[in-house]
Motif scaffolding. Structure first.
Motif, mmCIF file in Angstrom:
data_model
loop_
_atom_site.group_PDB
_atom_site.id
_atom_site.type_symbol
_atom_site.label_atom_id
_atom_site.label_comp_id
_atom_site.label_asym_id
_atom_site.label_seq_id
_atom_site.Cartn_x
_atom_site.Cartn_y
_atom_site.Cartn_z
ATOM 1 N N MET A 1 -14.972 38.007 -7.952
ATOM 2 C CA MET A 1 -16.248 38.192 -8.618
ATOM 3 C C MET A 1 -16.038 38.927 -9.940
ATOM 4 S SD MET A 1 -18.649 39.237 -5.341
ATOM 5 C CE MET A 1 -20.188 38.913 -6.194
ATOM 6 N N LYS A 2 -16.987 38.804 -10.822
ATOM 7 C CA LYS A 2 -16.916 39.469 -12.114
ATOM 8 C C LYS A 2 -17.720 40.765 -12.041
ATOM 9 C CE LYS A 2 -16.342 35.208 -14.771
ATOM 10 N NZ LYS A 2 -16.890 34.339 -15.849
ATOM 11 N N LEU A 3 -17.024 41.893 -12.230
ATOM 12 C CA LEU A 3 -17.637 43.195 -12.067
ATOM 13 C C LEU A 3 -17.658 43.971 -13.372
ATOM 14 C CD1 LEU A 3 -15.834 44.287 -8.761
ATOM 15 C CD2 LEU A 3 -17.955 42.984 -8.996
ATOM 16 N N ALA A 4 -18.771 44.661 -13.635
ATOM 17 C CA ALA A 4 -18.854 45.614 -14.735
ATOM 18 C C ALA A 4 -18.706 47.007 -14.146
ATOM 19 C CB ALA A 4 -20.189 45.479 -15.461
ATOM 20 N N LEU B 1 -9.118 45.194 -8.628
ATOM 21 C CA LEU B 1 -8.086 44.281 -9.122
ATOM 22 C C LEU B 1 -7.206 43.783 -7.973
ATOM 23 C CD1 LEU B 1 -7.061 46.181 -12.376
ATOM 24 C CD2 LEU B 1 -8.402 44.072 -12.226
ATOM 25 N N ASP B 2 -6.863 44.695 -7.056
ATOM 26 C CA ASP B 2 -6.053 44.298 -5.893
ATOM 27 C C ASP B 2 -6.785 43.271 -5.037
ATOM 28 O OD1 ASP B 2 -4.037 45.997 -6.654
ATOM 29 O OD2 ASP B 2 -4.579 47.609 -5.264
ATOM 30 N N ALA B 3 -8.131 43.346 -5.026
ATOM 31 C CA ALA B 3 -8.937 42.417 -4.232
ATOM 32 C C ALA B 3 -9.179 41.093 -4.961
ATOM 33 C CB ALA B 3 -10.272 43.052 -3.870
ATOM 34 N N GLY B 4 -8.668 40.971 -6.186
ATOM 35 C CA GLY B 4 -8.785 39.711 -6.919
ATOM 36 C C GLY B 4 -10.013 39.594 -7.805
ATOM 37 N N HIS B 5 -10.770 40.679 -7.967
ATOM 38 C CA HIS B 5 -11.950 40.642 -8.826
ATOM 39 C C HIS B 5 -11.553 40.729 -10.298
ATOM 40 C CE1 HIS B 5 -14.529 41.020 -5.358
ATOM 41 N NE2 HIS B 5 -13.952 42.171 -5.008
ATOM 42 N N GLU B 6 -12.431 40.255 -11.171
ATOM 43 C CA GLU B 6 -12.287 40.460 -12.609
ATOM 44 C C GLU B 6 -13.131 41.670 -12.994
ATOM 45 O OE1 GLU B 6 -13.044 37.012 -15.016
ATOM 46 O OE2 GLU B 6 -12.231 35.661 -13.496
ATOM 47 N N VAL B 7 -12.516 42.633 -13.679
ATOM 48 C CA VAL B 7 -13.201 43.887 -13.999
ATOM 49 C C VAL B 7 -13.302 44.069 -15.510
ATOM 50 C CG1 VAL B 7 -13.158 46.397 -13.760
ATOM 51 C CG2 VAL B 7 -12.335 44.946 -11.882
ATOM 52 N N ASP C 1 -21.391 39.593 -11.940
ATOM 53 C CA ASP C 1 -21.976 39.417 -10.607
ATOM 54 C C ASP C 1 -22.531 40.728 -10.052
ATOM 55 O OD1 ASP C 1 -21.287 36.588 -10.213
ATOM 56 O OD2 ASP C 1 -19.223 37.322 -10.233
ATOM 57 N N ALA C 2 -21.939 41.837 -10.444
ATOM 58 C CA ALA C 2 -22.384 43.135 -9.946
ATOM 59 C C ALA C 2 -21.951 44.215 -10.921
ATOM 60 C CB ALA C 2 -21.808 43.411 -8.561
ATOM 61 N N VAL C 3 -22.645 45.350 -10.859
ATOM 62 C CA VAL C 3 -22.349 46.493 -11.718
ATOM 63 C C VAL C 3 -22.081 47.712 -10.839
ATOM 64 C CG1 VAL C 3 -23.257 48.053 -13.484
ATOM 65 C CG2 VAL C 3 -23.775 45.596 -13.596
ATOM 66 N N LEU C 4 -20.970 48.402 -11.103
ATOM 67 C CA LEU C 4 -20.634 49.619 -10.381
ATOM 68 C C LEU C 4 -20.695 50.798 -11.343
ATOM 69 C CD1 LEU C 4 -18.398 47.215 -9.247
ATOM 70 C CD2 LEU C 4 -18.333 48.969 -7.479
#
Length: 209
Positions: free
Chosen positions: A1-4, A21-27, A65-68
Motif C-alpha cells: 500500500m502507499k503510505l504517507a 518497508l519490510d512489509a512491502g509498503h511504499e512510504v 492509501d493511508a496516513v500515519l
C-alpha cells in the motif's frame, strides 16, 4: 500500500518507516532534512518540508492509501505542533479524498488524566506540562471530529481500553512517573497493523500493561 508518514524522524516514526518497508509498503515521509536517520530503500521517498506548510503536506498525502501521524515536539515548544500539524494533515486528506488516518497521541489525553497519580494530575500536568498536555488533548479532539476513518493510539499506562496480549510484551522500562511501559517498537507495529486491520476504527485503544 502507499503510505504517507509524518514524524518519521522520531523514535516511533523510524520504526514505522522500517517496518512498513519490510512489509512491502511504499512510504512517502515528510522530513525537515535529508539527513534524517532513515534507511535508503527504493520504496522510500523523502520529501523535505514542514508539517505546518499546507503545500508540503498536500504533496505527501496525495494519492495515498493511508496516513500515519507520529508527530513529536520539544517539551519547551508551546506552539501546539501536534494540533496545528494534524489540522493541516486532516484538511489535506479531505481535499484529496484519502480517508484512513492512524494517529499517535503521546500522553493518552482525555479521560486518562483522571487515572494519573495525584502529583501529575494536580501539579505536573496543570502547571509544568500544561501546554504539552493541551496539545495532545486538542489533537485527539481534532482527529475525532474529522469525519475520517481514524484510529487513535495512546501508548501509556493510564488509559482504559482494549489490552491485547500481542501488545503487552517487551517492556523496556519499569513504571516510574510518566515513563512509557510499552516499547516503541510495539507501538509502531500496532499502528502499522491498523492500515489493514480496522478492529480499532474510530477508537482510542490503550497499549499498556
Amino acid at each position: 500500500m502507499k503510505l504517507a508518514l509524518f514524524g518519521a524522524s522520531g523514535k516511533v516514526g523510524r520504526n514505522l518507516t522500517r517496518q512498513a518497508l519490510d512489509a512491502g509498503h511504499e512510504v512517502t515521509a515528510l522530513v525537515r532534512s535529508l539527513k534524517a536517520d532513515l534507511p535508503e530503500h527504493p520504496n522510500l521517498t523523502l520529501v523535505v518540508g514542514d508539517v505546518l506548510n499546507p503545500e508540503d503536506v498536500a504533496n505527501v498525502v496525495d494519492a495515498k492509501d493511508a496516513v500515519l501521524v507520529a508527530l513529536g515536539a520539544p517539551l519547551g515548544n508551546k506552539e501546539g505542533i501536534r494540533t496545528k500539524g494534524t489540522a493541516i494533515i486532516v484538511k489535506a486528506m479531505k481535499e484529496v479524498a484519502v480517508e484512513r488516518l492512524i494517529c499517535l497521541s503521546g500522553f493518552g489525553a482525555g479521560e486518562s488524566r483522571g487515572a494519573l497519580p495525584w502529583l501529575y494530575r494536580f501539579l505536573i500536568m496543570p502547571l509544568i506540562l500544561r501546554h504539552v498536555y493541551a496539545d495532545h488533548e486538542q489533537q485527539e479532539v481534532l482527529v475525532k471530529q474529522s469525519a475520517l476513518d481514524w484510529t487513535l493510539v495512546r501508548p501509556t499506562n493510564y488509559v482504559e481500553g482494549p489490552q491485547t496480549n500481542d501488545y503487552r510484551i517487551d517492556f523496556k522500562a519499569v513504571e516510574k512517573g510518566m515513563t512509557f511501559k510499552i516499547s516503541y517498537a510495539n507501538v509502531a507495529h500496532f499502528m502499522l497493523s491498523q492500515v489493514r486491520d480496522r478492529t480499532f476504527l474510530h477508537a482510542a485503544p490503550s497499549l499498556s500493561s
